[in-house]
Motif scaffolding. Sequence first.
Motif, short mmCIF file in Angstrom:
data_model
loop_
_atom_site.label_atom_id
_atom_site.label_comp_id
_atom_site.label_asym_id
_atom_site.label_seq_id
_atom_site.Cartn_x
_atom_site.Cartn_y
_atom_site.Cartn_z
N GLU A 198 0.85 -1.19 0.00
CA GLU A 198 0.00 0.00 0.00
C GLU A 198 0.88 1.24 0.00
O GLU A 198 1.43 1.63 1.02
CB GLU A 198 -0.89 0.00 1.24
CG GLU A 198 -2.08 -0.91 1.07
CD GLU A 198 -3.04 -0.81 2.23
OE1 GLU A 198 -3.08 0.24 2.89
OE2 GLU A 198 -3.73 -1.81 2.45
N VAL A 199 1.05 1.82 -1.16
CA VAL A 199 1.94 2.98 -1.29
C VAL A 199 1.30 3.99 -2.21
O VAL A 199 0.43 3.64 -3.01
CB VAL A 199 3.30 2.58 -1.93
CG1 VAL A 199 4.22 1.95 -0.92
CG2 VAL A 199 3.13 1.68 -3.14
N ASN A 200 1.73 5.24 -2.09
CA ASN A 200 1.28 6.17 -3.12
C ASN A 200 2.49 6.71 -3.88
O ASN A 200 3.62 6.69 -3.38
CB ASN A 200 0.37 7.28 -2.55
CG ASN A 200 1.15 8.26 -1.70
OD1 ASN A 200 2.11 8.87 -2.16
ND2 ASN A 200 0.73 8.40 -0.46
N TYR A 201 2.23 7.13 -5.09
CA TYR A 201 3.31 7.51 -6.01
C TYR A 201 4.19 8.62 -5.43
O TYR A 201 5.42 8.57 -5.52
CB TYR A 201 2.72 7.92 -7.36
CG TYR A 201 3.75 8.55 -8.27
CD1 TYR A 201 4.71 7.78 -8.91
CD2 TYR A 201 3.78 9.93 -8.44
CE1 TYR A 201 5.69 8.36 -9.71
CE2 TYR A 201 4.74 10.53 -9.24
CZ TYR A 201 5.69 9.74 -9.87
OH TYR A 201 6.65 10.33 -10.64
N GLU A 202 3.57 9.62 -4.81
CA GLU A 202 4.33 10.77 -4.26
C GLU A 202 5.36 10.30 -3.23
O GLU A 202 6.49 10.79 -3.19
CB GLU A 202 3.39 11.78 -3.62
CG GLU A 202 2.44 12.46 -4.60
CD GLU A 202 3.17 13.12 -5.76
OE1 GLU A 202 4.28 13.63 -5.54
OE2 GLU A 202 2.65 13.09 -6.89
N GLU A 203 4.92 9.34 -2.42
CA GLU A 203 5.79 8.78 -1.37
C GLU A 203 6.99 8.08 -2.02
O GLU A 203 8.14 8.24 -1.59
CB GLU A 203 4.95 7.74 -0.63
CG GLU A 203 5.25 7.49 0.81
CD GLU A 203 4.28 6.41 1.32
OE1 GLU A 203 4.77 5.40 1.80
OE2 GLU A 203 3.05 6.59 1.18
N VAL A 204 6.71 7.30 -3.05
CA VAL A 204 7.78 6.55 -3.73
C VAL A 204 8.75 7.53 -4.40
O VAL A 204 9.97 7.37 -4.31
CB VAL A 204 7.19 5.56 -4.76
CG1 VAL A 204 8.28 4.86 -5.54
CG2 VAL A 204 6.30 4.54 -4.06
N LEU A 205 8.21 8.57 -5.03
CA LEU A 205 9.06 9.57 -5.68
C LEU A 205 9.97 10.24 -4.65
O LEU A 205 11.18 10.41 -4.87
CB LEU A 205 8.20 10.61 -6.41
CG LEU A 205 8.96 11.76 -7.08
CD1 LEU A 205 9.93 11.23 -8.16
CD2 LEU A 205 8.00 12.77 -7.71
N ALA A 206 9.39 10.59 -3.50
CA ALA A 206 10.19 11.24 -2.45
C ALA A 206 11.31 10.31 -1.99
O ALA A 206 12.45 10.74 -1.76
CB ALA A 206 9.29 11.61 -1.27
#
Length: 244
Positions: free
Chosen positions: A184-192
Amino acid sequence: MNFEPETYMTTDDSSGLIIVAVDGYSSSGKSTMAKALARNVGYRYIDSGAMYRAVTLYALRNNMISSDRSVDTTRVAADLDQIRIDFILTSDGQHTTLNGEDVEKEIRSMHVSNHVSPIAAIPAVRHALVARQQQFGREKGIVMDGRDIGTTVFPDAELKIFVNASAETRAQRRFQELMAKGAEVNYEEVLANVVHRDHIDETREESPLRKADDAIVLDNSCMTEDEQNRWMLDRFNETISRRG
Ligand code: DC
Protein backbone atom coordinates in the motif's frame (compact mmCIF):
# COMPACT_ATOMS: atom_id res chain seq x y z
CA MET A 1 14.40 -11.72 -23.58
CA ASN A 2 16.47 -14.53 -25.03
CA PHE A 3 19.03 -14.13 -27.72
CA GLU A 4 20.09 -16.87 -30.05
CA PRO A 5 23.59 -18.14 -29.21
CA GLU A 6 25.07 -16.72 -32.41
CA THR A 7 24.07 -13.18 -31.49
CA TYR A 8 26.87 -12.85 -28.98
CA MET A 9 30.56 -13.50 -29.03
CA THR A 10 32.55 -15.29 -26.41
CA THR A 11 35.86 -16.98 -26.62
CA ASP A 12 37.20 -20.24 -25.25
CA ASP A 13 40.37 -18.44 -24.27
CA SER A 14 39.79 -17.33 -20.71
CA SER A 15 42.05 -14.32 -21.26
CA GLY A 16 39.33 -13.06 -23.65
CA LEU A 17 36.87 -12.69 -20.81
CA ILE A 18 36.09 -9.19 -19.62
CA ILE A 19 34.61 -7.43 -16.62
CA VAL A 20 31.40 -5.47 -17.17
CA ALA A 21 30.66 -2.80 -14.55
CA VAL A 22 27.09 -1.47 -14.46
CA ASP A 23 26.45 1.48 -12.16
CA GLY A 24 23.51 3.75 -11.76
CA TYR A 25 20.74 5.21 -9.68
CA SER A 26 18.28 3.12 -7.71
CA SER A 27 15.41 1.67 -9.74
CA SER A 28 17.17 2.58 -12.98
CA GLY A 29 16.69 -0.97 -14.23
CA LYS A 30 20.42 -1.64 -14.08
CA SER A 31 20.06 -5.01 -12.34
CA THR A 32 17.58 -6.28 -14.90
CA MET A 33 19.94 -5.27 -17.70
CA ALA A 34 23.04 -6.62 -15.98
CA LYS A 35 21.34 -9.95 -15.27
CA ALA A 36 20.11 -10.29 -18.85
CA LEU A 37 23.56 -9.54 -20.25
CA ALA A 38 25.21 -12.09 -17.97
CA ARG A 39 22.66 -14.72 -19.00
CA ASN A 40 23.05 -13.95 -22.69
CA VAL A 41 26.83 -14.09 -22.75
CA GLY A 42 27.29 -16.85 -20.16
CA TYR A 43 28.97 -14.61 -17.58
CA ARG A 44 28.51 -14.64 -13.83
CA TYR A 45 26.24 -11.91 -12.44
CA ILE A 46 26.98 -10.32 -9.06
CA ASP A 47 24.51 -7.97 -7.37
CA SER A 48 26.74 -5.86 -5.13
CA GLY A 49 23.72 -4.16 -3.54
CA ALA A 50 22.63 -7.57 -2.22
CA MET A 51 25.92 -7.75 -0.31
CA TYR A 52 25.24 -4.43 1.47
CA ARG A 53 21.74 -5.71 2.19
CA ALA A 54 23.12 -8.96 3.68
CA VAL A 55 25.41 -7.04 6.05
CA THR A 56 22.40 -4.91 7.04
CA LEU A 57 20.38 -8.03 7.82
CA TYR A 58 23.24 -9.35 9.95
CA ALA A 59 23.42 -6.03 11.84
CA LEU A 60 19.65 -6.00 12.40
CA ARG A 61 19.60 -9.58 13.65
CA ASN A 62 22.44 -8.89 16.04
CA ASN A 63 20.90 -5.72 17.44
CA MET A 64 23.55 -3.42 16.03
CA ILE A 65 20.94 -0.95 14.74
CA SER A 66 18.73 0.78 17.27
CA SER A 67 15.15 1.89 16.87
CA ASP A 68 16.23 5.44 16.02
CA ARG A 69 18.21 3.84 13.15
CA SER A 70 21.61 4.68 14.63
CA VAL A 71 24.19 2.02 13.91
CA ASP A 72 26.82 0.65 16.26
CA THR A 73 29.55 0.95 13.65
CA THR A 74 32.25 -0.42 15.95
CA ARG A 75 30.37 -3.69 16.46
CA VAL A 76 29.52 -3.97 12.76
CA ALA A 77 33.17 -3.42 11.82
CA ALA A 78 34.37 -5.91 14.45
CA ASP A 79 32.14 -8.66 13.05
CA LEU A 80 32.95 -8.19 9.38
CA ASP A 81 35.36 -11.11 9.22
CA GLN A 82 32.60 -13.39 10.50
CA ILE A 83 30.20 -12.44 7.74
CA ARG A 84 30.41 -14.66 4.71
CA ILE A 85 28.37 -13.62 1.69
CA ASP A 86 27.91 -15.82 -1.35
CA PHE A 87 25.56 -16.37 -4.25
CA ILE A 88 23.95 -19.68 -5.11
CA LEU A 89 21.94 -20.70 -8.13
CA THR A 90 18.45 -22.00 -7.32
CA SER A 91 15.53 -23.06 -9.50
CA ASP A 92 14.20 -19.50 -9.32
CA GLY A 93 17.45 -17.71 -10.04
CA GLN A 94 20.40 -16.48 -8.08
CA HIS A 95 20.03 -16.19 -4.32
CA THR A 96 22.22 -14.42 -1.77
CA THR A 97 23.51 -16.39 1.20
CA LEU A 98 24.65 -15.07 4.56
CA ASN A 99 26.90 -17.50 6.41
CA GLY A 100 25.40 -20.31 4.36
CA GLU A 101 21.74 -19.34 4.88
CA ASP A 102 19.61 -18.34 1.90
CA VAL A 103 18.50 -14.79 2.77
CA GLU A 104 17.36 -13.65 -0.66
CA LYS A 105 13.81 -12.91 0.42
CA GLU A 106 14.67 -11.22 3.69
CA ILE A 107 17.24 -8.85 2.22
CA ARG A 108 14.60 -7.45 -0.16
CA SER A 109 12.19 -6.58 2.67
CA MET A 110 11.30 -2.96 3.44
CA HIS A 111 12.86 -3.45 6.86
CA VAL A 112 16.27 -4.08 5.33
CA SER A 113 15.75 -1.42 2.62
CA ASN A 114 15.04 1.16 5.29
CA HIS A 115 18.31 0.49 7.13
CA VAL A 116 20.79 -0.24 4.36
CA SER A 117 21.97 3.31 3.55
CA PRO A 118 23.84 3.96 6.83
CA ILE A 119 25.40 0.48 6.68
CA ALA A 120 26.60 1.13 3.10
CA ALA A 121 28.17 4.38 4.29
CA ILE A 122 30.48 2.71 6.85
CA PRO A 123 34.05 2.77 5.46
CA ALA A 124 35.01 -0.60 7.04
CA VAL A 125 31.95 -2.26 5.48
CA ARG A 126 32.77 -0.81 2.07
CA HIS A 127 36.41 -1.91 2.27
CA ALA A 128 35.45 -5.47 3.20
CA LEU A 129 32.77 -5.75 0.53
CA VAL A 130 34.90 -4.16 -2.18
CA ALA A 131 37.62 -6.73 -1.41
CA ARG A 132 35.05 -9.56 -1.67
CA GLN A 133 33.69 -8.12 -4.93
CA GLN A 134 37.20 -7.95 -6.36
CA GLN A 135 37.65 -11.63 -5.44
CA PHE A 136 34.52 -12.48 -7.44
CA GLY A 137 36.06 -10.68 -10.43
CA ARG A 138 39.47 -12.31 -10.31
CA GLU A 139 38.68 -14.74 -13.10
CA LYS A 140 36.83 -12.07 -15.13
CA GLY A 141 33.76 -13.20 -17.07
CA ILE A 142 31.59 -11.24 -14.71
CA VAL A 143 28.85 -8.60 -14.84
CA MET A 144 28.55 -6.68 -11.58
CA ASP A 145 26.10 -3.94 -10.82
CA GLY A 146 26.11 -1.31 -8.08
CA ARG A 147 27.06 2.27 -7.42
CA ASP A 148 30.88 2.25 -7.39
CA ILE A 149 31.79 -0.71 -9.57
CA GLY A 150 33.35 1.28 -12.43
CA THR A 151 35.00 3.81 -10.13
CA THR A 152 36.24 1.85 -7.10
CA VAL A 153 35.74 -1.90 -7.41
CA PHE A 154 36.92 -2.38 -11.01
CA PRO A 155 38.42 0.90 -12.23
CA ASP A 156 40.04 -1.11 -15.08
CA ALA A 157 36.85 -2.88 -16.18
CA GLU A 158 36.85 -3.31 -19.96
CA LEU A 159 33.23 -2.16 -20.25
CA LYS A 160 31.55 0.35 -17.96
CA ILE A 161 27.94 1.38 -18.24
CA PHE A 162 26.24 4.11 -16.24
CA VAL A 163 22.46 3.81 -16.28
CA ASN A 164 20.12 6.65 -15.60
CA ALA A 165 16.48 7.59 -16.04
CA SER A 166 14.52 10.54 -14.69
CA ALA A 167 13.52 10.35 -11.03
CA GLU A 168 9.85 10.33 -12.14
CA THR A 169 10.38 7.38 -14.48
CA ARG A 170 12.24 5.42 -11.81
CA ALA A 171 9.61 6.23 -9.19
CA GLN A 172 6.88 5.10 -11.58
CA ARG A 173 8.68 1.76 -12.12
CA ARG A 174 9.20 1.25 -8.40
CA PHE A 175 5.59 2.19 -7.72
CA GLN A 176 4.35 -0.42 -10.24
CA GLU A 177 6.64 -3.06 -8.72
CA LEU A 178 5.38 -2.36 -5.20
CA MET A 179 1.74 -2.32 -6.33
CA ALA A 180 2.26 -5.66 -8.07
CA LYS A 181 3.51 -7.03 -4.74
CA GLY A 182 0.34 -5.74 -3.06
CA ALA A 183 2.07 -2.99 -1.07
CA GLU A 184 0.00 0.00 0.00
CA VAL A 185 1.94 2.98 -1.29
CA ASN A 186 1.28 6.17 -3.12
CA TYR A 187 3.31 7.51 -6.01
CA GLU A 188 4.33 10.77 -4.26
CA GLU A 189 5.79 8.78 -1.37
CA VAL A 190 7.78 6.55 -3.73
CA LEU A 191 9.06 9.57 -5.68
CA ALA A 192 10.19 11.24 -2.45
CA ASN A 193 12.01 8.03 -1.45
CA VAL A 194 13.77 7.82 -4.85
CA VAL A 195 14.91 11.45 -4.60
CA HIS A 196 16.08 10.91 -1.02
CA ARG A 197 18.05 7.77 -1.93
CA ASP A 198 19.67 9.58 -4.89
CA HIS A 199 20.80 12.29 -2.51
CA ILE A 200 22.30 9.80 -0.03
CA ASP A 201 24.03 7.83 -2.82
CA GLU A 202 25.50 10.98 -4.40
CA THR A 203 26.64 12.76 -1.26
CA ARG A 204 28.03 9.82 0.72
CA GLU A 205 31.63 10.51 1.71
CA GLU A 206 32.89 7.00 0.96
CA SER A 207 32.56 5.97 -2.72
CA PRO A 208 29.62 8.17 -3.71
CA LEU A 209 27.64 7.31 -6.82
CA ARG A 210 29.57 8.90 -9.64
CA LYS A 211 29.92 8.11 -13.30
CA ALA A 212 33.40 6.83 -14.16
CA ASP A 213 35.03 9.10 -16.76
CA ASP A 214 35.20 6.24 -19.24
CA ALA A 215 31.68 4.89 -18.65
CA ILE A 216 29.08 4.85 -21.42
CA VAL A 217 25.89 6.56 -20.28
CA LEU A 218 22.51 5.07 -21.00
CA ASP A 219 19.35 7.02 -20.27
CA ASN A 220 16.71 4.33 -20.56
CA SER A 221 13.67 6.49 -19.70
CA CYS A 222 12.09 5.79 -23.07
CA MET A 223 13.37 2.27 -23.74
CA THR A 224 11.65 -1.08 -23.42
CA GLU A 225 13.40 -3.89 -21.59
CA ASP A 226 14.20 -5.63 -24.88
CA GLU A 227 15.70 -2.45 -26.32
CA GLN A 228 17.90 -2.01 -23.25
CA ASN A 229 19.07 -5.60 -23.39
CA ARG A 230 19.88 -5.31 -27.06
CA TRP A 231 21.77 -2.05 -26.42
CA MET A 232 23.85 -3.73 -23.68
CA LEU A 233 24.63 -6.72 -25.86
CA ASP A 234 25.76 -4.43 -28.70
CA ARG A 235 28.14 -2.58 -26.33
CA PHE A 236 29.46 -5.94 -25.08
CA ASN A 237 30.06 -7.25 -28.60
CA GLU A 238 31.76 -3.99 -29.63
CA THR A 239 34.11 -4.27 -26.65
CA ILE A 240 34.95 -7.90 -27.41
CA SER A 241 35.60 -7.15 -31.11
CA ARG A 242 37.77 -4.15 -30.29
CA ARG A 243 39.95 -6.38 -28.15
CA GLY A 244 40.32 -8.63 -31.21
O1 DC B 1 20.93 -1.59 -5.42
P1 DC B 1 20.29 -1.81 -4.06
O2 DC B 1 19.09 -0.94 -3.78
O3 DC B 1 20.02 -3.25 -3.77
O4 DC B 1 21.42 -1.34 -3.02
C1 DC B 1 21.22 -1.43 -1.65
C2 DC B 1 22.01 -0.33 -0.97
O5 DC B 1 23.40 -0.53 -1.08
C3 DC B 1 21.73 1.10 -1.43
O6 DC B 1 21.65 1.93 -0.27
C4 DC B 1 22.95 1.49 -2.22
C5 DC B 1 24.02 0.63 -1.62
N1 DC B 1 25.05 0.19 -2.56
C6 DC B 1 26.26 0.80 -2.51
O7 DC B 1 26.46 1.72 -1.71
N2 DC B 1 27.26 0.38 -3.33
C7 DC B 1 27.05 -0.61 -4.20
N3 DC B 1 28.05 -1.01 -4.99
C8 DC B 1 25.79 -1.24 -4.27
C9 DC B 1 24.78 -0.79 -3.45
